[in-house]
Scaffold this motif. Sequence first.
Motif, mmCIF file in Angstrom:
data_model
loop_
_atom_site.group_PDB
_atom_site.id
_atom_site.type_symbol
_atom_site.label_atom_id
_atom_site.label_comp_id
_atom_site.label_asym_id
_atom_site.label_seq_id
_atom_site.Cartn_x
_atom_site.Cartn_y
_atom_site.Cartn_z
ATOM 1 N N HIS A 178 59.954 53.336 58.483
ATOM 2 C CA HIS A 178 60.339 51.981 58.992
ATOM 3 C C HIS A 178 59.208 50.809 58.965
ATOM 4 O O HIS A 178 57.979 51.303 59.014
ATOM 5 C CB HIS A 178 60.465 51.998 60.520
ATOM 6 N N ASN A 179 59.507 49.843 58.549
ATOM 7 C CA ASN A 179 58.636 48.458 58.519
ATOM 8 C C ASN A 179 57.414 48.738 57.478
ATOM 9 O O ASN A 179 56.166 48.651 57.928
ATOM 10 C CB ASN A 179 58.070 48.169 60.056
ATOM 11 N N THR A 180 57.815 49.261 56.463
ATOM 12 C CA THR A 180 56.901 49.346 55.208
ATOM 13 C C THR A 180 57.423 48.862 54.023
ATOM 14 O O THR A 180 58.538 48.999 53.554
ATOM 15 C CB THR A 180 56.105 50.905 55.312
ATOM 16 N N THR A 181 56.575 48.145 53.207
ATOM 17 C CA THR A 181 56.948 47.674 51.786
ATOM 18 C C THR A 181 56.547 48.684 50.761
ATOM 19 O O THR A 181 56.791 48.545 49.557
ATOM 20 C CB THR A 181 56.419 46.290 51.542
ATOM 21 N N THR A 237 64.241 51.136 55.554
ATOM 22 C CA THR A 237 63.073 50.077 56.141
ATOM 23 C C THR A 237 63.988 48.815 56.748
ATOM 24 O O THR A 237 63.982 47.807 56.278
ATOM 25 C CB THR A 237 62.514 49.688 55.030
ATOM 26 N N LYS A 246 63.977 45.409 58.229
ATOM 27 C CA LYS A 246 63.167 44.297 58.165
ATOM 28 C C LYS A 246 63.693 43.360 59.200
ATOM 29 O O LYS A 246 64.636 42.936 59.306
ATOM 30 C CB LYS A 246 63.050 43.706 56.515
#
Length: 62
Positions: A50-53, A59, A61
């Motif tokens: 979660h919340n990582t590019t 994920t 956003k």
Amino acid sequence: MSSTKIKLSVLDQSPVRKGVTARRAIEETTLLAQETERLGYHRFWVSEHHNTTSLAGSTPKF
């Protein structure tokens, strides 16, 4: 003497390498899963993030 079979699995994080899209990362994960099956591994796992590019898993956003 007894023989014990160990079941091996593969864990992938679907990394998004520099200069590569998330779509390509998922395609590479698919290719790895196919190769894992061809080689006879027990399971193929994909981790969730979660919340990582830098990883193409789930994920959300904001």
